[in-house]
Write a protein that holds these residues in place. Structure first.
Motif, PDB file in Angstrom:
ATOM      1  N   GLY A   1      14.177   0.566  37.916  1.00 40.38           N
ATOM      2  CA  GLY A   1      13.774   0.296  37.088  1.00 40.38           C
ATOM      3  C   GLY A   1      13.957  -0.351  35.703  1.00 40.38           C
ATOM      4  N   LEU A   2      14.777   0.649  35.264  1.00 46.74           N
ATOM      5  CA  LEU A   2      15.176   0.741  33.447  1.00 46.74           C
ATOM      6  C   LEU A   2      15.504  -1.192  34.035  1.00 46.74           C
ATOM      7  CD1 LEU A   2      15.099   4.235  31.788  1.00 46.74           C
ATOM      8  CD2 LEU A   2      13.618   1.849  31.592  1.00 46.74           C
ATOM      9  N   TRP A   3      16.837  -1.417  34.063  1.00 45.60           N
ATOM     10  CA  TRP A   3      17.064  -2.197  34.827  1.00 45.60           C
ATOM     11  C   TRP A   3      16.551  -3.227  34.683  1.00 45.60           C
ATOM     12  CZ3 TRP A   3      19.193  -5.166  39.198  1.00 45.60           C
ATOM     13  CH2 TRP A   3      20.259  -5.785  38.979  1.00 45.60           C
ATOM     14  N   ALA A   4      15.944  -3.042  36.116  1.00 45.22           N
ATOM     15  CA  ALA A   4      15.217  -4.377  35.858  1.00 45.22           C
ATOM     16  C   ALA A   4      14.497  -4.550  34.611  1.00 45.22           C
ATOM     17  CB  ALA A   4      14.499  -4.586  37.543  1.00 45.22           C
ATOM     18  N   MET A   5      13.476  -4.333  34.446  1.00 40.01           N
ATOM     19  CA  MET A   5      12.951  -5.138  33.319  1.00 40.01           C
ATOM     20  C   MET A   5      13.143  -5.070  32.334  1.00 40.01           C
ATOM     21  SD  MET A   5       9.857  -2.072  31.798  1.00 40.01           S
ATOM     22  CE  MET A   5      11.358  -1.528  30.934  1.00 40.01           C
ATOM     23  N   LEU A   6      14.632  -3.947  31.970  1.00 45.67           N
ATOM     24  CA  LEU A   6      15.643  -4.490  30.518  1.00 45.67           C
ATOM     25  C   LEU A   6      16.504  -5.189  30.715  1.00 45.67           C
ATOM     26  CD1 LEU A   6      14.911  -0.480  29.101  1.00 45.67           C
ATOM     27  CD2 LEU A   6      13.485  -2.782  28.874  1.00 45.67           C
ATOM     28  N   PHE A   7      17.590  -5.368  31.434  1.00 44.40           N
ATOM     29  CA  PHE A   7      18.857  -5.936  31.478  1.00 44.40           C
ATOM     30  C   PHE A   7      18.939  -6.878  32.372  1.00 44.40           C
ATOM     31  CE2 PHE A   7      19.488  -1.182  30.271  1.00 44.40           C
ATOM     32  CZ  PHE A   7      18.934  -1.542  29.256  1.00 44.40           C
ATOM     33  N   ASP A   8      18.055  -6.963  33.554  1.00 41.09           N
ATOM     34  CA  ASP A   8      18.808  -7.736  34.642  1.00 41.09           C
ATOM     35  C   ASP A   8      18.557  -8.957  34.638  1.00 41.09           C
ATOM     36  OD1 ASP A   8      19.990  -9.128  36.870  1.00 41.09           O
ATOM     37  OD2 ASP A   8      17.571  -8.893  37.761  1.00 41.09           O
ATOM     38  N   GLY A   9      19.076 -10.069  34.075  1.00 39.77           N
ATOM     39  CA  GLY A   9      18.702 -11.426  34.017  1.00 39.77           C
ATOM     40  C   GLY A   9      18.298 -11.934  32.927  1.00 39.77           C
ATOM     41  N   LYS A  10      19.267 -10.876  31.385  1.00 44.12           N
ATOM     42  CA  LYS A  10      18.554 -11.067  30.369  1.00 44.12           C
ATOM     43  C   LYS A  10      19.825 -11.469  29.543  1.00 44.12           C
ATOM     44  CE  LYS A  10      14.027  -9.640  31.008  1.00 44.12           C
ATOM     45  NZ  LYS A  10      13.623  -8.490  31.064  1.00 44.12           N
ATOM     46  N   PRO A  11      19.969 -11.960  28.156  1.00 47.88           N
ATOM     47  CA  PRO A  11      21.269 -12.117  27.542  1.00 47.88           C
ATOM     48  C   PRO A  11      22.186 -10.564  27.270  1.00 47.88           C
ATOM     49  CG  PRO A  11      19.017 -13.367  26.492  1.00 47.88           C
ATOM     50  CD  PRO A  11      19.175 -12.109  27.549  1.00 47.88           C
TER      51      PRO A  11
ATOM     52  N   LEU B   1      24.928  -4.875  28.634  1.00 47.34           N
ATOM     53  CA  LEU B   1      23.714  -2.961  28.582  1.00 47.34           C
ATOM     54  C   LEU B   1      23.797  -2.531  29.813  1.00 47.34           C
ATOM     55  CD1 LEU B   1      21.368  -5.974  26.421  1.00 47.34           C
ATOM     56  CD2 LEU B   1      22.250  -3.501  25.877  1.00 47.34           C
TER      57      LEU B   1
END
Lengths: 261, 265
Positions: free
Chosen positions: A42-52, A57
């Motif tokens: 959940g935290l990974w999908a919300m904060l890091f996946d597909g982000k610069p 991260l």
């Protein structure tokens, strides 16, 4: 040596107790593993996946999660009684442990083993395996090393918050609140969030030694940061023991029988 | 069953729900202590959002504070172990009573849920300005939430009732509560708006029920409309959820009645 033997015997005794109810053991451990996987995803999908900067991260977050879950889980499983120190003080359960020649903190520690914590350890180990494929080997090695440092700091935190009822009447509720706050500050990637004043304030909390400093050492691999993280954890642990002993001197216990009744 | 009986029964269950609602305000210091961490979580999660997701521009920082406050409020009063134990604890005694245990438990759970949520709302109204949200934003969100609360209370009551029935049936369901709660926490967008998730996660999460009971209501409170669906569509989706949960509860209740073994005496 005798203390180690005692801890070993206690662990065997707790394991036998857990084994006697396999349904409970499996449900507890699997429940925690599922819980951890969901939280991690959940935290990974919300904060890091597909982000610069998502890749870097993700490695940071996996390392942080591995370190915290193994450190927290190990303390809770092997010497889980320290989590209930505040409750023992309030209820008077600590008193029988003071009437033996052994160290009361050791007796408190081995009095309980929290089953679901095995799920935490398992989850952390899976993270480490994942890190072997995603991160440089030296970073994984540092992650394993600083798990011990974080574990010592968490042990100190349990003792420090558990000692609050020595000084504050019905202080166990406050102790649990502080513990939860610190776990959140350690578990979320706070090291990447706060800057300037916020970061300074973060370093004033125990989360600095349980999560932020060890994570900084894992990430940059500098000797100076590693030294600060290890010394910080040891000093914090020493300080917690000091506070516990100070509280013990002024401890006025309630009757164990009447508290139970 | 006559019309008068139905009316009397309805009145009883309403009063039962009202009693449980008021009970949430009977020990304010304890309730405050139990909810003391909520402002902390709202603060830390808002900061997490600001660091990693604010660049997407879907929300302002003030809006996210309100959003997370509302999702935390909905989640912290969702399926709680004490409520479940309390509802299932009465089962054996209720077999000797003329009223349905299922309906009594449901009305009690709905009352406790709405009461708990109103209490937390009062707490958050005091906390939001400290965290930096302006009063106009807060008042609009609070009014919108008050409109949705009874409907959300029914959904929450049915979920908690399911666990109470399951506890009657299998005696030990505590271990399932933790992962179940976490599934709704993560998939419902309690930590941060689902609108800020990357694809394909966003598309999938919006289809699932947790988004209808956490993300969509909180989004509605902040923005005044649901995300990607109309009010009617949200109402339809949650009605279907209520229907499914009702059928499951009745089915498991019938099973529990035949298989339940009471201990003690």
């Amino acid at each position: 040596m005798k203390t180690l033997r005692l801890i070993q015997l206690a662990l065997k005794y707790h394991w036998d107790a857990h084994k006697s109810n396999p349904a409970n053991l499996i449900a507890g451990v699997l429940g925690m593993v599922v819980n951890n996987i969901i939280v991690l995803w959940g935290l990974w999908a919300m904060l890091f996946d597909g982000k610069p900067d998502g890749q870097a991260l993700t490695i940071y977050f996996l390392s942080l999660n591995a370190m915290i879950t193994i450190a927290w889980g190990s303390i809770c499983y092997f010497i889980g009684g320290v989590r209930s120190l505040g409750e023992y003080i309030e209820e008077g359960t600590l008193e029988p442990m003071l009437a033996t020649p052994r160290n009361p903190l050791v007796l408190v520690g081995i009095s309980q083993s929290i089953t679901p914590a095995l799920g935490d350890i398992l989850q952390g180990l899976c993270n480490l395996v994942a890190l072997f494929f995603l991160a440089p080997a030296d970073m994984v090695f540092r992650c394993i090393l600083f798990t011990f440092s974080s574990g010592v700091a968490f042990l100190g935190l349990f003792i420090l918050t558990g000692s609050i009822p020595f000084f504050v009447r019905r202080g166990n509720a406050l102790a649990q609140l502080l513990l939860e706050c610190n776990l959140s500050l350690s578990f979320y990637p706070t090291g990447k969030i706060f800057t300037d004043k916020g970061r300074f304030l973060l370093f004033l909390t125990p989360a600095a030694v349980t999560g932020v400093l060890p994570m900084q050492a894992i990430e940059n691999g500098h000797w100076s940061t590693a030294f600060i993280a290890v010394v910080g954890a040891m000093c914090f642990f020493g300080f917690s023991i000091l506070i516990f002993n100070l509280g013990l001197k002024k401890y006025q216990t309630s009757s164990y029988v009447s508290a139970r009744a | 069953m006559t019309y008068a009986n139905v009316l009397e029964s309805g009145r009883f269950h309403f009063r039962h729900a009202w009693f449980n609602l008021r009970e949430q305000f009977s020990d304010i210091p304890t309730a405050l202590a139990a909810n003391a961490l909520i402002p902390f979580f709202v603060w830390i999660l808002s900061n997490v959002w600001q660091r990693f997701n604010s660049h997407q521009g879907n929300f302002t920082f003030e809006q996210v504070i309100v959003y997370i406050g509302i999702t935390e409020l909905l989640f912290m009063t969702f399926v709680r172990a004490p409520s479940v134990s309390r509802a299932s604890g009465d089962f054996s005694i209720s077999l000797a009573r003329p009223r349905s245990w299922l309906v009594i438990s449901f009305s009690g759970l709905v009352g406790r849920s709405i009461g708990g949520r109103i209490f937390m709302l009062c707490l958050l109204i005091c906390v939001f300005p400290i965290l930096g949200t302006d009063l106009a934003e807060i008042s609009k969100a609070v009014l919108r939430l008050l409109i949705l609360l009874p409907w959300l209370g029914i959904i929450q009551g049915l979920f908690a009732l399911f666990f109470s029935v399951a506890q009657v049936l299998w005696h030990q369901t505590n271990y399932f509560l933790l992962p179940f709660g976490k599934i709704f926490l993560v998939l419902g967008g309690v930590w941060g708006p689902i609108a800020d998730f990357s694809e394909p996660w966003r598309k999938w999460l919006l289809i699932l029920p947790p988004s209808d009971i956490f993300f969509q209501p909180a989004y509605f409170c902040v923005k005044g409309n649901f995300y990607g669906i109309s009010v009617f569509e949200w109402f339809l989706r949650t009605s279907f959820l209520i229907l499914v949960l009702t059928v499951i509860n009745i089915y498991f209740f019938k099973m529990a009645k035949t298989r339940h073994q009471s201990y003690g005496g």
